[in-house]
Design a protein around this motif. Structure first.
Motif, PDB file in Angstrom:
ATOM      1  N   HIS A  40       0.817  -1.217   0.000  1.00 49.30           N
ATOM      2  CA  HIS A  40       0.000   0.000   0.000  1.00 49.30           C
ATOM      3  C   HIS A  40       0.849   1.264   0.000  1.00 49.30           C
ATOM      4  N   SER A  41       2.075   1.162  -0.510  1.00 53.36           N
ATOM      5  CA  SER A  41       2.913   2.352  -0.629  1.00 53.36           C
ATOM      6  C   SER A  41       2.363   3.256  -1.717  1.00 53.36           C
ATOM      7  N   ARG A  42       2.689   4.532  -1.600  1.00 55.74           N
ATOM      8  CA  ARG A  42       2.231   5.470  -2.609  1.00 55.74           C
ATOM      9  C   ARG A  42       3.316   6.498  -2.891  1.00 55.74           C
ATOM     10  N   VAL A  43       3.067   7.315  -3.881  1.00 62.07           N
ATOM     11  CA  VAL A  43       3.973   8.395  -4.248  1.00 62.07           C
ATOM     12  C   VAL A  43       3.478   9.683  -3.600  1.00 62.07           C
ATOM     13  N   VAL A  44       4.401  10.494  -3.104  1.00 62.36           N
ATOM     14  CA  VAL A  44       4.057  11.814  -2.584  1.00 62.36           C
ATOM     15  C   VAL A  44       4.866  12.841  -3.366  1.00 62.36           C
ATOM     16  N   ALA A  45       4.338  14.043  -3.475  1.00 66.67           N
ATOM     17  CA  ALA A  45       5.028  15.088  -4.230  1.00 66.67           C
ATOM     18  C   ALA A  45       4.858  16.434  -3.539  1.00 66.67           C
ATOM     19  N   CYS A  46       5.927  17.202  -3.496  1.00 62.83           N
ATOM     20  CA  CYS A  46       5.836  18.571  -2.995  1.00 62.83           C
ATOM     21  C   CYS A  46       6.556  19.484  -3.974  1.00 62.83           C
ATOM     22  N   GLY A  47       6.075  20.711  -4.075  1.00 63.88           N
ATOM     23  CA  GLY A  47       6.700  21.584  -5.048  1.00 63.88           C
ATOM     24  C   GLY A  47       6.239  23.018  -4.960  1.00 63.88           C
ATOM     25  N   ASP A  90      -4.159  32.885 -13.183  1.00 64.20           N
ATOM     26  CA  ASP A  90      -5.021  31.893 -13.840  1.00 64.20           C
ATOM     27  C   ASP A  90      -4.261  30.595 -14.098  1.00 64.20           C
ATOM     28  N   ALA A  91      -3.015  30.737 -14.526  1.00 66.53           N
ATOM     29  CA  ALA A  91      -2.196  29.553 -14.790  1.00 66.53           C
ATOM     30  C   ALA A  91      -1.924  28.784 -13.508  1.00 66.53           C
ATOM     31  N   ALA A  92      -1.678  29.508 -12.407  1.00 67.90           N
ATOM     32  CA  ALA A  92      -1.409  28.853 -11.119  1.00 67.90           C
ATOM     33  C   ALA A  92      -2.618  28.055 -10.650  1.00 67.90           C
ATOM     34  N   ILE A  93      -3.795  28.652 -10.737  1.00 66.48           N
ATOM     35  CA  ILE A  93      -5.010  27.961 -10.292  1.00 66.48           C
ATOM     36  C   ILE A  93      -5.297  26.757 -11.176  1.00 66.48           C
ATOM     37  N   ARG A  94      -5.104  26.916 -12.495  1.00 71.39           N
ATOM     38  CA  ARG A  94      -5.345  25.786 -13.398  1.00 71.39           C
ATOM     39  C   ARG A  94      -4.370  24.650 -13.115  1.00 71.39           C
ATOM     40  N   LEU A  95      -3.119  25.000 -12.830  1.00 72.48           N
ATOM     41  CA  LEU A  95      -2.135  23.954 -12.524  1.00 72.48           C
ATOM     42  C   LEU A  95      -2.495  23.229 -11.231  1.00 72.48           C
ATOM     43  N   GLU A  96      -3.012  23.947 -10.247  1.00 70.71           N
ATOM     44  CA  GLU A  96      -3.483  23.305  -9.016  1.00 70.71           C
ATOM     45  C   GLU A  96      -4.582  22.290  -9.342  1.00 70.71           C
ATOM     46  N   GLN A  97      -5.502  22.660 -10.216  1.00 67.31           N
ATOM     47  CA  GLN A  97      -6.602  21.771 -10.594  1.00 67.31           C
ATOM     48  C   GLN A  97      -6.079  20.528 -11.304  1.00 67.31           C
ATOM     49  N   LEU A  98      -5.113  20.720 -12.185  1.00 71.43           N
ATOM     50  CA  LEU A  98      -4.557  19.586 -12.916  1.00 71.43           C
ATOM     51  C   LEU A  98      -3.807  18.638 -11.989  1.00 71.43           C
ATOM     52  N   TRP A  99      -3.045  19.207 -11.044  1.00 70.15           N
ATOM     53  CA  TRP A  99      -2.353  18.350 -10.074  1.00 70.15           C
ATOM     54  C   TRP A  99      -3.358  17.580  -9.219  1.00 70.15           C
ATOM     55  N   ASP A 100      -4.460  18.221  -8.886  1.00 67.97           N
ATOM     56  CA  ASP A 100      -5.459  17.546  -8.071  1.00 67.97           C
ATOM     57  C   ASP A 100      -6.078  16.373  -8.835  1.00 67.97           C
ATOM     58  N   GLU A 101      -6.324  16.557 -10.138  1.00 68.40           N
ATOM     59  CA  GLU A 101      -6.880  15.478 -10.944  1.00 68.40           C
ATOM     60  C   GLU A 101      -5.908  14.306 -11.032  1.00 68.40           C
ATOM     61  N   VAL A 102      -4.634  14.602 -11.260  1.00 72.60           N
ATOM     62  CA  VAL A 102      -3.622  13.547 -11.317  1.00 72.60           C
ATOM     63  C   VAL A 102      -3.453  12.887  -9.944  1.00 72.60           C
ATOM     64  N   GLY A 103      -3.465  13.702  -8.896  1.00 70.70           N
ATOM     65  CA  GLY A 103      -3.350  13.155  -7.551  1.00 70.70           C
ATOM     66  C   GLY A 103      -4.488  12.213  -7.207  1.00 70.70           C
ATOM     67  N   THR A 104      -5.691  12.562  -7.633  1.00 68.23           N
ATOM     68  CA  THR A 104      -6.852  11.710  -7.390  1.00 68.23           C
ATOM     69  C   THR A 104      -6.732  10.398  -8.149  1.00 68.23           C
ATOM     70  N   THR A 105      -6.307  10.480  -9.406  1.00 63.73           N
ATOM     71  CA  THR A 105      -6.184   9.282 -10.237  1.00 63.73           C
ATOM     72  C   THR A 105      -5.144   8.316  -9.705  1.00 63.73           C
ATOM     73  N   PHE A 106      -3.997   8.834  -9.285  1.00 64.97           N
ATOM     74  CA  PHE A 106      -2.890   7.967  -8.878  1.00 64.97           C
ATOM     75  C   PHE A 106      -2.710   7.880  -7.363  1.00 64.97           C
ATOM     76  N   GLU A 107      -3.641   8.448  -6.603  1.00 63.18           N
ATOM     77  CA  GLU A 107      -3.556   8.396  -5.142  1.00 63.18           C
ATOM     78  C   GLU A 107      -2.242   8.994  -4.645  1.00 63.18           C
ATOM     79  N   VAL A 108      -1.924  10.194  -5.130  1.00 58.99           N
ATOM     80  CA  VAL A 108      -0.689  10.876  -4.755  1.00 58.99           C
ATOM     81  C   VAL A 108      -0.987  11.932  -3.700  1.00 58.99           C
ATOM     82  N   ASP A 109      -0.200  11.938  -2.622  1.00 57.81           N
ATOM     83  CA  ASP A 109      -0.280  13.008  -1.624  1.00 57.81           C
ATOM     84  C   ASP A 109       0.550  14.189  -2.115  1.00 57.81           C
ATOM     85  N   ILE A 110      -0.010  15.396  -2.036  1.00 58.69           N
ATOM     86  CA  ILE A 110       0.644  16.571  -2.602  1.00 58.69           C
ATOM     87  C   ILE A 110       0.709  17.699  -1.570  1.00 58.69           C
TER      88      ILE A 110
END
Length: 357
Positions: free
Chosen positions: A286-293, A306-326
């Motif tokens: 049950h290990s997972r990947v975590v990312a900070c940045g 606008d770009a910052a907020i959109r990037l947050e949304q995209l990271w959230d979608e990827v995080g949800t898909t791959f179960e990544v803590d951010i």
């Protein structure tokens, strides 16, 4: 004992306990129609859409309710019709299929997706499947495999064309035993707060057998390494084993930024490839990947809200898909009181927890 009784217009029939149909008095059996599966086909070639319709006619319970010739039209029709299944090409005009798939997840989350594409590039297939699709069929395999793919996906199973080799593709572990993922933000008053926050986040991940990714400036990466070593962590070994990954945030941004906005297809290709590579070396069931940045913070500091907020949304979608803590970091000094209050609130809204020091 009878499991079910059907009575229409004087016609009587019943199912017995062994699920055999019995009829009495020579009466005609009442038939119930099969449930209909509503399908939308998205491809920019009308001749191909017709061929796909012909293939699907082999299953009378499958009903093609609409088709679309570009990505924007596809998303619009999915939102209106809520089909059970979408057959989706990647090379769509206006909005490519991968971007369309991510938007479909938002407007119709119960719709299942099978990509039907001529593209066989491994990275593209991984990016497509990371969007939440359950199936990927290469067009050259459609005649023999499309019906099987649709069958599998409707049952909630994965399907990848035999010519592409399912074993080449990693899928997220959605086991219920995993802890809920997080996407948190740290607003820091000075660099030491950011570095301590990132160090604590990374150290906890490495000690738990997870893989940690840090996207930061060179000076911040070097300072984090010193702090991790001060805590007794063997950073050099973790780096060589691939459990600690350090990347230059500016270089990463350059791979997917187009006209000062994150390009969704490029982002998903880069992010999903990075996360899937990292997941292969994670220790434990049950290990997972975590990312900070601090990529979103750099965009914000450059005045690209606008770009910052959109990037947050995209990271959230990827995080949800791959179960990544951010964990994201923003300098408090970059926010200018009431002038930026709405943007500040928007950024907070994209996170599961907000920390400020």
């Amino acid at each position: 004992m009878f499991a079910q009784l059907i009575c229409t217009g004087g016609v009587i029939a019943y199912w017995d306990d062994k699920e055999r149909l019995s009829c009495t008095l020579g009466l005609k059996l009442a038939e119930r129609p099969l449930p209909s599966i509503r399908i939308l086909i998205a491809d920019d070639y009308s001749d191909w859409r017709r061929q796909v319709r012909l293939l699907l006619q082999a299953r009378p319970e499958w009903d093609v309710i609409a088709d679309a010739s570009d990505g924007s039209e596809t998303v619009q029709k999915v939102e209106e019709l809520k089909p059970d299944l979408i057959l989706l090409d990647i090379g769509l005009p206006k909005l490519n299929g991968i971007e369309a798939a991510w938007r479909i997840r938002q407007v119709s989350p119960n719709s299942k997706i099978v990509f039907l594409s001529q593209n066989s590039d491994r990275d593209v297939v991984r990016a497509a499947l990371s969007s939440g699709a359950l199936g990927y069929v290469h067009k050259t395999d459609a005649a023999g495999e499309l019906l099987h793919a649709v069958d599998a996906v409707l049952r909630g199973k994965r399907f990848v064309s035999s010519s592409l080799n399912l074993k080449d593709f990693e899928f997220p572990d959605t086991s219920a035993e995993k802890a809920p993922r997080c996407h948190e933000v740290l607003f820091y008053s000075d660099d030491s707060v950011l570095l301590d926050g990132f160090t604590h986040f990374i150290a906890a991940a490495l000690k738990a057998g997870n893989v940690a990714i840090v996207l930061a400036t060179e000076s911040h990466r070097n300072s984090i390494v010193l702090r991790l070593k001060a805590q007794g962590l063997d950073v050099d070994a973790a780096t060589s084993q691939g459990t600690y990954i350090q990347l230059d945030v500016a270089k990463i941004l350059s791979t997917f930024m187009v006209n000062d906005m994150p390009d969704e297809a490029r982002f998903f290709k880069a992010a999903s490839g990075l996360i899937q590579s990292a997941a292969r070396v994670a220790k434990g069931k049950h290990s997972r990947v975590v990312a900070c940045g601090e990529g979103v913070a750099l965009l914000w500091a450059e005045g690209k809200a606008d770009a910052a907020i959109r990037l947050e949304q995209l990271w959230d979608e990827v995080g949800t898909t791959f179960e990544v803590d951010i964990l994201c970091g923003y300098a408090l000094s970059s926010f200018r009181g009431e002038e930026d209050e709405q943007v500040f609130r928007s950024i907070c809204a994209e996170h599961s927890a907000v920390h400020s020091h």
